[in-house]
Write a protein that holds these residues in place. Structure first.
Motif, PDB file in Angstrom:
ATOM      1  N   SER A  76       0.814  -1.225   0.000  1.00 48.93           N
ATOM      2  CA  SER A  76       0.000   0.000   0.000  1.00 48.93           C
ATOM      3  C   SER A  76       0.844   1.270   0.000  1.00 48.93           C
ATOM      4  O   SER A  76       0.295   2.372  -0.001  1.00 48.93           O
ATOM      5  CB  SER A  76      -0.926   0.003   1.218  1.00 48.93           C
ATOM      6  N   ILE A  77       2.171   1.121   0.016  1.00 49.68           N
ATOM      7  CA  ILE A  77       3.054   2.304   0.016  1.00 49.68           C
ATOM      8  C   ILE A  77       3.926   2.231  -1.243  1.00 49.68           C
ATOM      9  O   ILE A  77       4.975   1.587  -1.251  1.00 49.68           O
ATOM     10  CB  ILE A  77       3.935   2.352   1.275  1.00 49.68           C
ATOM     11  N   PRO A  78       3.490   2.859  -2.343  1.00 49.31           N
ATOM     12  CA  PRO A  78       4.303   2.853  -3.564  1.00 49.31           C
ATOM     13  C   PRO A  78       5.434   3.869  -3.477  1.00 49.31           C
ATOM     14  O   PRO A  78       5.514   4.656  -2.526  1.00 49.31           O
ATOM     15  CB  PRO A  78       3.297   3.239  -4.639  1.00 49.31           C
ATOM     16  N   TYR A  79       6.287   3.847  -4.487  1.00 53.91           N
ATOM     17  CA  TYR A  79       7.345   4.846  -4.558  1.00 53.91           C
ATOM     18  C   TYR A  79       6.744   6.250  -4.569  1.00 53.91           C
ATOM     19  O   TYR A  79       5.715   6.503  -5.194  1.00 53.91           O
ATOM     20  CB  TYR A  79       8.178   4.663  -5.827  1.00 53.91           C
ATOM     21  N   GLY A  80       7.397   7.155  -3.866  1.00 53.20           N
ATOM     22  CA  GLY A  80       6.989   8.551  -3.880  1.00 53.20           C
ATOM     23  C   GLY A  80       5.945   8.916  -2.854  1.00 53.20           C
ATOM     24  O   GLY A  80       5.584  10.086  -2.727  1.00 53.20           O
ATOM     25  N   VAL A  81       5.443   7.934  -2.108  1.00 51.58           N
ATOM     26  CA  VAL A  81       4.451   8.199  -1.065  1.00 51.58           C
ATOM     27  C   VAL A  81       5.140   8.142   0.286  1.00 51.58           C
ATOM     28  O   VAL A  81       5.884   7.202   0.578  1.00 51.58           O
ATOM     29  CB  VAL A  81       3.305   7.169  -1.118  1.00 51.58           C
ATOM     30  N   VAL A  82       4.902   9.136   1.098  1.00 51.47           N
ATOM     31  CA  VAL A  82       5.453   9.174   2.447  1.00 51.47           C
ATOM     32  C   VAL A  82       4.332   8.869   3.426  1.00 51.47           C
ATOM     33  O   VAL A  82       3.377   9.647   3.558  1.00 51.47           O
ATOM     34  CB  VAL A  82       6.076  10.548   2.753  1.00 51.47           C
ATOM     35  N   TYR A  83       4.435   7.727   4.081  1.00 53.70           N
ATOM     36  CA  TYR A  83       3.415   7.346   5.057  1.00 53.70           C
ATOM     37  C   TYR A  83       3.872   7.804   6.438  1.00 53.70           C
ATOM     38  O   TYR A  83       4.980   7.495   6.884  1.00 53.70           O
ATOM     39  CB  TYR A  83       3.197   5.840   5.052  1.00 53.70           C
ATOM     40  N   THR A  84       3.002   8.545   7.112  1.00 54.08           N
ATOM     41  CA  THR A  84       3.291   9.056   8.443  1.00 54.08           C
ATOM     42  C   THR A  84       2.351   8.397   9.433  1.00 54.08           C
ATOM     43  O   THR A  84       1.145   8.711   9.468  1.00 54.08           O
ATOM     44  CB  THR A  84       3.105  10.589   8.489  1.00 54.08           C
ATOM     45  N   PRO A  85       2.824   7.439  10.231  1.00 51.22           N
ATOM     46  CA  PRO A  85       1.950   6.800  11.225  1.00 51.22           C
ATOM     47  C   PRO A  85       1.335   7.847  12.147  1.00 51.22           C
ATOM     48  O   PRO A  85       2.056   8.659  12.740  1.00 51.22           O
ATOM     49  CB  PRO A  85       2.898   5.870  11.988  1.00 51.22           C
ATOM     50  N   PRO A  86       0.027   7.863  12.279  1.00 54.11           N
ATOM     51  CA  PRO A  86      -0.635   8.955  13.026  1.00 54.11           C
ATOM     52  C   PRO A  86      -0.223   9.046  14.488  1.00 54.11           C
ATOM     53  O   PRO A  86      -0.196  10.151  15.051  1.00 54.11           O
ATOM     54  CB  PRO A  86      -2.127   8.627  12.870  1.00 54.11           C
ATOM     55  N   GLN A  87       0.115   7.913  15.102  1.00 57.96           N
ATOM     56  CA  GLN A  87       0.433   7.974  16.526  1.00 57.96           C
ATOM     57  C   GLN A  87       1.755   8.679  16.808  1.00 57.96           C
ATOM     58  O   GLN A  87       2.061   8.978  17.961  1.00 57.96           O
ATOM     59  CB  GLN A  87       0.473   6.562  17.130  1.00 57.96           C
ATOM     60  N   TYR A  88       2.547   8.941  15.758  1.00 56.78           N
ATOM     61  CA  TYR A  88       3.843   9.601  15.967  1.00 56.78           C
ATOM     62  C   TYR A  88       3.816  11.082  15.606  1.00 56.78           C
ATOM     63  O   TYR A  88       4.845  11.761  15.663  1.00 56.78           O
ATOM     64  CB  TYR A  88       4.924   8.891  15.154  1.00 56.78           C
ATOM     65  N   ASN A  89       2.676  11.627  15.192  1.00 58.90           N
ATOM     66  CA  ASN A  89       2.518  13.069  14.944  1.00 58.90           C
ATOM     67  C   ASN A  89       3.568  13.626  13.987  1.00 58.90           C
ATOM     68  O   ASN A  89       4.114  14.707  14.200  1.00 58.90           O
ATOM     69  CB  ASN A  89       2.564  13.847  16.266  1.00 58.90           C
ATOM     70  N   GLY A  90       3.857  12.863  12.953  1.00 58.12           N
ATOM     71  CA  GLY A  90       4.809  13.328  11.934  1.00 58.12           C
ATOM     72  C   GLY A  90       6.261  13.123  12.262  1.00 58.12           C
ATOM     73  O   GLY A  90       7.136  13.506  11.491  1.00 58.12           O
ATOM     74  N   ASP A  91       6.549  12.510  13.408  1.00 54.20           N
ATOM     75  CA  ASP A  91       7.942  12.333  13.821  1.00 54.20           C
ATOM     76  C   ASP A  91       8.599  11.123  13.159  1.00 54.20           C
ATOM     77  O   ASP A  91       9.827  11.025  13.126  1.00 54.20           O
ATOM     78  CB  ASP A  91       8.014  12.190  15.342  1.00 54.20           C
ATOM     79  N   VAL A  92       7.779  10.192  12.655  1.00 52.22           N
ATOM     80  CA  VAL A  92       8.282   8.994  11.988  1.00 52.22           C
ATOM     81  C   VAL A  92       7.670   8.931  10.597  1.00 52.22           C
ATOM     82  O   VAL A  92       6.459   9.154  10.432  1.00 52.22           O
ATOM     83  CB  VAL A  92       7.937   7.720  12.790  1.00 52.22           C
ATOM     84  N   THR A  93       8.488   8.631   9.588  1.00 49.69           N
ATOM     85  CA  THR A  93       7.989   8.461   8.229  1.00 49.69           C
ATOM     86  C   THR A  93       8.428   7.106   7.695  1.00 49.69           C
ATOM     87  O   THR A  93       9.485   6.581   8.067  1.00 49.69           O
ATOM     88  CB  THR A  93       8.495   9.573   7.295  1.00 49.69           C
TER      89      THR A  93
END
Length: 1014
Positions: A135-152
Motif C-alpha cells: 500500500s506504500i508505492p514509490y513517492g508516497v510518504v506514510y506518516t503513522p498517526p500515533q507519531y505526529n509526523g515524527d516517523v515516516t
C-alpha cells in the motif's frame, strides 16, 4: 603471487630518483567459472523508516525492531552515529544526538522477504506500527498517526551489494546486453603492504555479471594491479562486451590513456590501447547502439600549451575511427556525457569554461550530436549564463527526446572570497563566489540542479525540479543531477543531497535520491524523491543506470559506510538497486520553452585578469647566467575529503578552480592527514588512517599533470595545534604516506612536543619532503621554540581564510582588541608572529595560501628555471626560498645583484637592491622592511622600478616586536638571537583598493627576505 610494489619500501631516500611504482611479479587473474552460479535473493521490497523528523531533541531513544524476525532479510542503518547499532536479525538501537547545533534524523532500511500484501509490524518505545508494504508505492510518504509526523515510512529499492570489504570499490559502470544479461564493472583499490611511510597499493578493474540484475556473480579481475581511472562497458555488433578503462602505466607522468579488453563469450582478450597521447585522457564515457556501434568520448589534453578538449572515437564494422575533436574550441572543456537514441544517434554534452561574449568567464553547457563517425550538427549551447553550469549528463527517452541535466553554481565561481575585516585592514573585491557555498546557510545557492529537454530542434524544460524537494530535507542542498531511462522509456533524475551545509558535523553525509515526473499537464510535478539505499558517501561519487527489467531501471551507487558525527569513510562498496515504477502514472512530459536562470547584475571582479596572468607568465628574470620565470599556485587547499571540508567542494572542483578560475600553474591538495581524523594514534580507530583517500588524492595529481601547462604536487596538511603547529607537507614523488599525528595538546601531552617535532623533521629528510607552517599566530600555530629551516624553508605569511601573521599593526593582521579566526590576536598565539621568528635569526621565505573556503586572494609565487616546470623545480624553489606571497597577480622581482629574493649573501657594505614591481592597480605604496622596521616607503603608480642602498647598513639592531622586547632573552621562550649579525630585507607592495577609494589598502604582495651577513 602478485606484488605491486613501491621502490621506497626498503629505502625511502631512493624515492627522489626512482619511479614511484613497479610490478615485481607476474599478475595472475583470480579464476572464475565462465558460467558462475548467480545468487537469486528472495525479496519483496524495502522501506526506509526515519526517526526524528519533527522533534529534533537530543536523547530521544528510537530503539526497536520488527516483531516477526522471519519477515526480515536484513536491516541497514541510515545516518547512524558511532553509538547506534543494528542487532541482527530484526532489531536496532538508535538515539537522537546533537551534532554541533544540529540534531539530524536517523533511520533504518528494512529489507522485507514476505509478500507485499502481508502486514509488517515494527515497534519502538512509543508503541507498534503496522503497515502493508503493497500500500506504500514509490513517492508516497506514510506518516503513522500515533507519531505526529515524527516517523515516516517510504518505499526504497532493495539494495544488493556484489562487492566486498577486500577492496575499496568505486566508479561503477553498468550494461544490459541485448540478450538481457547484466554486466557491472568498477575500479577496486587495495593496499598490498605498508612499511612505515610508504604504501604499496594499486587498483584493478573488476567485473560481475547477473542474469536479472538482482543477484551477481563473484567479481572477476580483468587487469593487473595498476593505476586505473574509471571504466565503461559497451556491446558491439557481434555481442562482445567491451570494458574500456583509463590507465597510467608510467606513474607520475600524467599519461593516462584509454585501454580496452573484450569478452568474446569465453575469455577476455589481450589489452588494446585506444588512445596514445602524452597528456591525460580522462573522464571517458561509452555507449552502444542497438545494432552494436560503440561511441567513446572523453576529456583529453591536446595542443601546446595543452588545453582540455572533448574527443570521440566510434567502433563500427570491427574498427575504431580516428580521434575526432567534438568541442573544437579554444577553451577548456570538461567531463563529457554520452547518450544514444533509438535511431543510433549519439548526443554528447559537456561544459566549457569560456567568456562567450559575457563580462566574466564561466562554465557553459554545450552539446553536439553524431551519427556514427559523422557530426550531425554544430555545437549547440544548452545553458550559457554567468552562473557556473557544470557536470552535464545526457540521455534519450523512448520518444527521441534528449534530456540534459547539470548543476548550476554561483556567478563569479571561484573568484575573490575569504576573510574580510575592516579592523584588520582587509577589504576584498565584491562579487566572488565559493567553490561550493557559504557554510550553514538555509538559502544560499550551492549547486542548483537544472534539466532541459531537446525535443526536435526546440530546447524545452519540464516542471521545476523543486517540486520534488520534501520539507524533511534542506531544499538548497540538492546537486549533481544524473539521468536514467527506465524500461518504458521514461526519464528519471538522480539527485545528490547533502544533509546540512556545515564543514564538519554531519556535512559529509551525501545521499542519492531518484525522482521522475508524475501527473498530467499543469498538475505535473516531480515525484517525492526515493532514497537509493547505501549511497551515503562523499560528494562526487559516480552512478550508473540501465533500463529494465520490465518498466523499471537498475542503478549502481557507491557508499562508504560513513557515520555521524564526522562522516569520514570506512570502506567503499557498490550497491545495485532495481526501481520498479509499475504503479506510477504514465503521462507525457509537460514541456515549456527553456528558461535560463536570471542573472541579475553581474559584477566584474577582475576585468584585466587575463592580461595580468599573461604578463606574469611572460616575465623573465636573468640572474647568475640563468633565466627564471614566475609560476603561480597554492599549496594549502582543502576539499570535502578533509574532516572539516564538507563545504569546500569536491576533488574535481579543486582542479577546475586551479586550472580555470585561478589559472594557476601548479596546485597541491592538502587535506588533513590525507582524509584521516586529526588525532590518529589514540585510540586506534576506524578513521585512524584513510588510505583510499590518500590514493585518490595522489592519483588526482597525476590525472591533471599536463607538462608545460599544469603541475600538481603530492601533499597533505599535518594538523597539530599550538605550540608545534599545522604544516602543509609537500612531496614531488608519489607514494609517501602521512607522518602519524599524535593527540598533541600542551595541557595533555607536553612531553611529546619536542619528540614529535624531531620525528617530523626526520621524516621530511628521509622522504625528501618540505614542510610549510601555516597560520603561525593562531591556535593552529607555533611559538617558534622548535624550527628546522632546512626542511621548512618557507612560511605562510598570509592566509585568505584568516589573516596575515607579520606582526601586530601590519596589514591584514589581527589585533588583541580585534581578534580574528583561529584566535588570532590572542595570547599565547601571538608568539607565532613572523617578525618574532625573523628577529631571532630564523631564515624563511614567504607564500600566501587559501586554506578552507577562500578563493582567488592567496598566491604562492615561485621563481623557477625557465622552460617546462617540473615538480622537482617547484620543490627546489621552495627549498631555496625563491618565493613571494601575494593576494593578486602582482609581479615582485626583488634581488641584490644575482641573489634573488630568499637568498643569502655576505657583504661589508650595503648591497645594491633592485626592486621591480608591476601591480594590477595603482600602487598605494611599496615598502622596504629591514629587521622588523619599514626603512623606505614610496608611491610610484602601477609599476615600480627602484635601486636602493641602505645608508644605515652598519646598524644590525633588530627592532623589538609587539611580543619580544629583549632579543637576548626573548619573553616568548623562543631561542635568543645569535651573536653573528645577519640583517634581513624584504619588500611589501600595497595597492589601492579602487579608484574611488584610492587611499584604502587593497591587494598586497610580500617578497621573501634577502639575508645579508657580515
Amino acid at each position: 603471487m602478485l606484488v605491486f610494489d613501491h621502490p621506497m619500501k626498503k629505502a625511502l631516500l631512493a624515492v627522489v630518483a626512482a619511479s614511484a611504482l613497479v610490478w615485481l611479479a607476474p599478475w595472475k587473474r583470480r579464476p572464475v567459472p565462465v558460467h558462475a552460479a548467480l545468487e537469486s535473493p528472495a525479496a519483496c521490497c524495502a522501506f526506509q523508516i526515519t526517526f526524528g523528523q519533527k522533534r529534533k531533541v537530543p536523547g530521544i531513544n528510537w530503539s526497536g525492531g520488527v516483531r516477526d524476525a522471519a519477515q526480515v532479510r536484513r536491516i541497514l542503518g541510515w545516518h547512524l552515529d558511532e553509538t547506534d547499532s543494528i542487532v541482527p536479525p530484526n532489531r536496532w538501537n538508535v538515539s537522537l544526538r546533537a551534532i554541533g547545533n544540529f540534531v539530524p534524523p536517523k533511520g533504518v532500511i528494512i529489507d522485507i522477504l514476505t509478500p507485499p500484501g502481508q502486514p509488517v509490524t515494527f515497534f519502538t518505545r512509543t508503541g507498534d506500527v503496522t503497515f502493508v508494504p503493497g500500500s506504500i508505492p514509490y513517492g508516497v510518504v506514510y506518516t503513522p498517526p500515533q507519531y505526529n509526523g515524527d516517523v515516516t515510512i517510504e518505499r526504497v529499492p532493495v539494495p544488493v551489494t556484489p562487492t566486498s570489504k577486500e577492496f575499496e570499490d568505486d566508479d561503477p559502470a553498468l550494461l544490459r546486453s541485448r540478450n538481457g544479461r547484466y554486466w557491472m564493472a568498477w575500479v577496486a583499490y587495495k593496499t598490498r603492504a605498508r612499511d612505515e611511510y610508504s604504501l604499496t597499493g594499486a587498483d584493478e578493474i573488476l567485473i560481475s555479471r547477473s542474469s536479472g540484475g538482482a543477484g551477481w556473480s563473484t567479481p572477476e579481475s580483468i587487469t593487473p594491479p595498476g593505476d586505473h581511472f574509471r571504466v565503461q562497458l559497451a556491446e558491439d555488433a557481434r555481442g562482445r562486451i567491451w570494458a574500456i578503462y583509463g590507465l597510467q602505466k608510467k606513474m607520475e607522468s600524467g599519461n593516462f590513456d584509454l585501454f580496452a579488453k573484450v569478452w568474446d563469450g569465453e575469455r577476455w582478450s589481450a589489452e588494446q590501447q585506444l588512445t596514445n597521447n602524452a597528456n591525460p585522457d580522462i573522464f571517458h564515457r561509452a555507449a552502444s547502439t542497438r545494432d552494436g556501434v560503440i561511441y567513446l568520448t572523453w576529456m583529453g589534453y591536446r595542443g601546446s600549451p595543452a588545453q582540455s578538449e572533448i574527443l570521440l572515437k566510434v567502433f563500427e564494422n570491427g574498427n575504431w575511427s580516428s580521434e575526432m575533436n567534438v568541442s573544437a574550441s579554444a577553451d577548456d572543456d570538461w567531463e563529457p556525457s554520452l547518450g544514444v537514441a533509438a535511431n543510433g544517434q549519439a548526443h554528447i554534452a559537456w561544459d566549457s569554461y569560456r567568456r562567450g561574449g559575457r563580462p566574466v568567464a564561466s562554465y557553459d553547457i554545450l552539446m553536439r550530436s553524431y551519427q556514427k563517425a559523422v557530426a550531425a550538427g554544430a555545437v549547440r549551447p544548452v545553458a550559457q549564463t554567468s552562473f557556473a553550469e557544470m557536470r552535464a549528463d545526457v540521455a534519450a527517452d523512448s520518444a527521441g527526446r534528449v534530456w540534459i541535466a547539470w548543476e548550476e553554481g554561483g556567478i563569479n565561481w571561484g573568484k575573490d572570497t575569504g576573510y574580510e575585516n575592516a579592523k584588520h585592514r582587509i577589504k576584498l573585491r565584491k562579487g566572488g563566489y565559493e567553490l561550493y557555498g557559504p557554510p550553514n546557510s538555509q538559502t544560499a545557492l550551492y549547486r542548483r540542479p537544472r534539466v532541459a529537454v531537446l525535443a526536435g530542434d526546440q530546447l524545452q524544460q519540464p516542471a521545476n525540479i523543486a517540486t520534488a524537494y520534501p520539507d524533511t530535507l534542506q531544499k538548497n542542498l540538492w546537486q549533481n543531477p544524473r539521468l536514467a531511462v527506465d524500461g518504458s522509456g521514461r526519464a528519471w533524475l538522480l539527485l545528490r543531497h547533502q544533509t546540512i551545509a556545515v564543514g564538519r558535523f554531519a556535512g559529509h553525509m551525501f545521499d542519492y535520491y531518484a525522482t521522475t515526473l508524475t501527473g498530467e499537464g499543469a498538475a505535473q510535478k516531480w515525484m517525492n524523491p526515493v532514497l537509493l539505499p547505501a549511497s551515503t558517501g562523499r560528494q562526487d561519487t559516480a552512478t550508473a543506470a540501465v533500463p529494465g527489467p520490465g518498466e523499471g531501471f537498475t542503478v549502481a551507487v557507491v557508499g562508504d559506510g560513513r557515520r555521524l558525527p564526522v562522516g569520514l569513510p570506512e570502506n567503499h562498496e557498490i550497491t545495485v538497486a532495481q526501481v520498479d515504477p509499475a504503479t506510477l502514472s504514465r503521462g507525457l512530459p509537460a514541456l515549456a520553452a527553456f528558461q535560463p536562470a536570471a542573472e541579475g547584475n553581474v559584477p566584474v571582479t577582475h576585468p584585466e585578469e587575463e592580461e595580468a596572468v599573461r604578463r606574469m607568465r611572460g616575465y623573465r628574470i636573468q640572474a647568475g647566467g640563468a633565466t627564471y620565470k614566475i609560476v603561480r599556485g597554492d599549496i594549502h587547499r582543502h576539499t570535502e575529503i578533509s574532516m572539516d571540508g564538507a563545504t569546500d567542494g569536491s576533488l574535481w572542483d579543486l582542479y577546475r578552480y586551479a586550472l580555470n578560475a585561478a589559472a594557476f600553474d601548479y596546485i597541491a591538495v592538502t587535506d588533513h592527514n590525507y582524509g584521516a581524523w586529526l588525532d590518529t594514534d589514540e585510540p586506534e580507530g576506524r578513521n585512524t588512517d584513510d588510505i583510499y583517500q590518500y590514493w585518490r588524492t595522489q592519483k588526482s595529481a597525476d590525472l591533471f599533470h599536463v607538462p608545460g601547462r599544469f603541475t600538481p604536487l603530492y601533499g597533505y596538511e599535518r594538523s597539530i595545534n599550538f605550540p608545534l603547529g599545522h604544516r602543509n607537507i609537500i612531496h614531488v614523488k608519489r607514494g609517501v604516506f602521512s607522518y602519524r599525528v599524535p593527540r598533541l595538546h600542551v595541557s595533555e601531552r607536553p612531553d611529546l612536543i619536542e619528540k614529535d617535532a624531531q620525528g617530523l623533521w626526520a621524516y621530511l629528510r628521509r622522504t625528501a619532503g618540505v614542510g610549510v607552517p601555516h597560520t603561525s599566530a593562531t591556535s593552529m600555530g607555533t611559538d617558534w621554540r622548535l624550527r628546522d629551516d632546512g626542511v621548512e624553508p618557507v612560511t605562510e605569511i598570509y592566509q585568505g581564510d584568516r589573516n596575515s601573521y607579520e606582526d601586530e599593526g601590519q596589514p591584514r593582521a589581527a589585533l588583541p582588541d580585534a581578534t580574528g579566526p583561529g584566535e588570532a590576536g590572542r595570547q599565547p598565539f601571538q608568539k607565532g608572529l613572523i617578525w618574532n621568528a625573523l628577529g631571532v635569526g630564523y631564515k624563511m621565505g614567504f607564500i600566501a595560501s587559501s586554506d578552507h573556503l577562500s578563493t582567488h586572494i592567496s598566491y604562492a609565487n615561485l621563481i623557477v628555471p625557465d622552460g617546462v616546470t617540473t615538480r622537482e623545480a617547484i620543490q627546489e624553489a621552495l627549498r631555496a626560498r625563491r618565493t613571494y606571497a601575494s593576494t593578486d597577480n602582482i609581479i615582485v622581482d626583488f634581488r641584490a645583484g644575482d641573489v634573488l629574493q630568499g637568498g643569502e649573501l655576505t657583504a661589508r657594505s650595503s648591497p645594491t637592491f633592485t626592486i621591480r614591481a608591476t601591480g594590477t592597480a595603482p600602487i598605494l605604496r611599496y615598502e622596504i622592511i629591514k629587521n622588523n622596521k619599514v626603512i623606505y616607503s614610496a608611491a610610484p603608480g602601477t609599476e615600480a622600478v627602484l635601486t636602493y642602498r641602505d645608508d644605515s647598513f652598519a646598524n644590525t639592531d633588530m627592532i623589538v616586536t609587539s611580543q619580544i622586547k629583549n632579543w637576548e632573552k626573548p619573553e616568548t621562550g623562543i631561542r635568543p638571537r645569535p651573536k653573528a649579525p645577519v640583517t634581513y630585507y624584504y619588500v611589501r607592495v600595497i595597492q589601492s583598493y579602487s579608484a574611488e577609494e584610492k587611499d584604502v589598502e587593497g591587494e598586497i604582495a610580500w617578497s621573501s627576505p634577502i639575508f645579508v651577513g657580515r
